[in-house]
Write an enzyme that holds these catalytic residues in place. Structure first.
Site, PDB file in Angstrom:
ATOM      1  N   ASN A   1       0.851  -1.192   0.000  1.00 56.90           N
ATOM      2  CA  ASN A   1       0.000   0.000   0.000  1.00 56.90           C
ATOM      3  C   ASN A   1       0.896   1.255   0.000  1.00 56.90           C
ATOM      4  O   ASN A   1       1.534   1.580   1.000  1.00 56.90           O
ATOM      5  CB  ASN A   1      -0.899  -0.056   1.250  1.00 56.90           C
TER       6      ASN A   1
ATOM      7  N   ASP B   1      -0.776  -3.339  10.205  1.00 48.04           N
ATOM      8  CA  ASP B   1      -2.118  -3.822   9.889  1.00 48.04           C
ATOM      9  C   ASP B   1      -3.088  -2.844  10.518  1.00 48.04           C
ATOM     10  O   ASP B   1      -2.960  -2.496  11.692  1.00 48.04           O
ATOM     11  CB  ASP B   1      -2.363  -5.238  10.402  1.00 48.04           C
TER      12      ASP B   1
ATOM     13  N   PHE C   1      -6.545   8.301   1.983  1.00 45.74           N
ATOM     14  CA  PHE C   1      -6.949   7.129   1.212  1.00 45.74           C
ATOM     15  C   PHE C   1      -8.010   6.360   2.003  1.00 45.74           C
ATOM     16  O   PHE C   1      -8.368   6.743   3.125  1.00 45.74           O
ATOM     17  CB  PHE C   1      -5.736   6.237   0.911  1.00 45.74           C
ATOM     18  N   GLY C   2      -8.472   5.277   1.393  1.00 43.72           N
ATOM     19  CA  GLY C   2      -9.389   4.372   2.078  1.00 43.72           C
ATOM     20  C   GLY C   2     -10.615   5.053   2.667  1.00 43.72           C
ATOM     21  O   GLY C   2     -11.352   5.768   1.978  1.00 43.72           O
TER      22      GLY C   2
ATOM     23  N   ASP D   1     -10.729   7.461   4.787  1.00 43.96           N
ATOM     24  CA  ASP D   1     -10.498   8.823   5.291  1.00 43.96           C
ATOM     25  C   ASP D   1     -11.685   9.777   5.044  1.00 43.96           C
ATOM     26  O   ASP D   1     -11.966  10.630   5.891  1.00 43.96           O
ATOM     27  CB  ASP D   1      -9.215   9.422   4.686  1.00 43.96           C
TER      28      ASP D   1
HETATM   29  P1  ITT Z   1      -0.905  -4.118   3.127  1.00 42.77           P
HETATM   30  O1  ITT Z   1      -1.571  -5.315   3.796  1.00 42.77           O
HETATM   31  O2  ITT Z   1      -0.159  -4.492   1.901  1.00 42.77           O
HETATM   32  O3  ITT Z   1      -0.117  -3.294   4.095  1.00 42.77           O
HETATM   33  P2  ITT Z   1      -3.625  -3.127   2.867  1.00 42.77           P
HETATM   34  O4  ITT Z   1      -4.206  -1.871   2.329  1.00 42.77           O
HETATM   35  O5  ITT Z   1      -4.255  -4.416   2.399  1.00 42.77           O
HETATM   36  O6  ITT Z   1      -2.057  -3.120   2.573  1.00 42.77           O
HETATM   37  P3  ITT Z   1      -4.481  -3.741   5.552  1.00 42.77           P
HETATM   38  O7  ITT Z   1      -4.664  -5.198   5.320  1.00 42.77           O
HETATM   39  O8  ITT Z   1      -3.847  -3.271   6.829  1.00 42.77           O
HETATM   40  O9  ITT Z   1      -3.617  -3.060   4.418  1.00 42.77           O
HETATM   41  O10 ITT Z   1      -5.907  -3.057   5.377  1.00 42.77           O
HETATM   42  C1  ITT Z   1      -6.048  -1.763   5.775  1.00 42.77           C
HETATM   43  C2  ITT Z   1      -7.286  -1.149   5.150  1.00 42.77           C
HETATM   44  O11 ITT Z   1      -7.897  -0.314   6.145  1.00 42.77           O
HETATM   45  C3  ITT Z   1      -6.870  -0.229   4.012  1.00 42.77           C
HETATM   46  O12 ITT Z   1      -6.902  -0.886   2.770  1.00 42.77           O
HETATM   47  C4  ITT Z   1      -7.894   0.891   4.120  1.00 42.77           C
HETATM   48  O13 ITT Z   1      -9.078   0.507   3.486  1.00 42.77           O
HETATM   49  C5  ITT Z   1      -8.141   0.947   5.624  1.00 42.77           C
HETATM   50  N1  ITT Z   1      -7.222   1.923   6.259  1.00 42.77           N
HETATM   51  C6  ITT Z   1      -6.081   1.665   6.977  1.00 42.77           C
HETATM   52  N2  ITT Z   1      -5.477   2.789   7.336  1.00 42.77           N
HETATM   53  C7  ITT Z   1      -6.226   3.789   6.843  1.00 42.77           C
HETATM   54  C8  ITT Z   1      -6.108   5.179   6.856  1.00 42.77           C
HETATM   55  O14 ITT Z   1      -5.057   5.781   7.418  1.00 42.77           O
HETATM   56  N3  ITT Z   1      -7.046   5.886   6.252  1.00 42.77           N
HETATM   57  C9  ITT Z   1      -8.083   5.304   5.648  1.00 42.77           C
HETATM   58  N4  ITT Z   1      -8.279   3.997   5.560  1.00 42.77           N
HETATM   59  C10 ITT Z   1      -7.347   3.226   6.163  1.00 42.77           C
END
Ligand code: ITT
Length: 208
Positions: free
Chosen positions: A9, A67, A151-152, A154
């Site tokens: 990510n 995570d 992202f995500g 937010d």
């Molecule tokens: P990696 O496992 O490769 O690190 P990932 O995106 O799949 O990447 P996670 O399994 O930890 O990571 O899932 C985290 C999800 O939670 C991420 O995809 C976002 O949808 C959300 N998330 C985590 N941190 C966030 C943030 O700072 N702001 C917004 N959404 C977040």
């Protein structure tokens, strides 16, 4: 120090690198390392450890893993550890705006909108030597997605004290108060304290 970051990510990488200045952050993709561990844990910290262990086994150098996710009280803590996979399955993968729309829809007119971002972060220095921190960012789920930053999820997490969603904050302000920024600063302090630990003390040898 070279620190491997067990993530695919790029947003996480940018946010971590902004805190760990003075260190070189490498991700598996930077060196064409094949890395896609199955996140089989039942808690953030378990999945962070799974990612850290899996990458450490490949690179044998210090690793950081993150995570994280969004926990909504009225949804029993969901999507939680399944935040990245929320609404996905059976060959269907939702993108972030779709996940946000699904969450707003699932929450509907619920009055209790309390929620938080959680970030479990692991610093692994060897197979048997690691540090784990978990930090949060508290807020409430907005009535609609707002903001273009971050992202995500937010655009969904509204911060009373800032009177805006996380996605409406400039990046440095997000890092100053976010779950990830807080966890990363603890890891940064830890790294600094390790630097200052004399080698004899690190070996448990007082020299006496
Ligand atoms: P990696 O496992 O490769 O690190 P990932 O995106 O799949 O990447 P996670 O399994 O930890 O990571 O899932 C985290 C999800 O939670 C991420 O995809 C976002 O949808 C959300 N998330 C985590 N941190 C966030 C943030 O700072 N702001 C917004 N959404 C977040």
């Amino acid at each position: 120090m070279i620190l491997w970051f067990a993530t695919a990510n790029e947003h996480k990488r940018k946010e971590l690198a902004a805190v760990l200045t003075g260190h070189t952050i490498l991700t598996p993709a930077d060196r064409a390392v094949e890395f896609d561990p199955e996140e089989t844990g039942t808690a953030f910290y378990e999945n962070a450890l799974i990612k850290a262990r899996a990458l450490y086994a490949l690179v044998k150098e210090p690793v950081i893993a993150d995570d994280s996710g969004l926990c909504v009280d009225a949804l029993g803590g969901r999507p939680g550890i399944y935040s990245a996979r929320y609404g996905s399955g059976a060959g269907k993968k939702l993108d972030s705006p779709e996940r946000n729309a699904l969450l707003l829809n699932e929450l509907g007119g619920e009055k209790n909108r309390a929620a938080r971002f959680v970030c479990a972060m692991v610093l692994m220095l060897s197979e048997d030597r690691f540090f784990l921190v978990q930090e949060t960012l508290e807020g409430t789920i907005a009535n609609r997605a707002r903001g273009e930053g971050g992202f995500g999820y937010d655009p969904l997490l509204y911060l009373d004290e800032k009177r805006c969603t996380v996605a409406e904050l400039p990046g440095d302000e997000k890092n100053a108060l976010s779950h990830r920024g807080r966890a990363a600063r603890r890891i940064a302090a830890l790294l600094e304290s390790l630097d200052k630990t004399p080698p004899e003390a690190a070996r448990g040898n007082s020299g006496a």
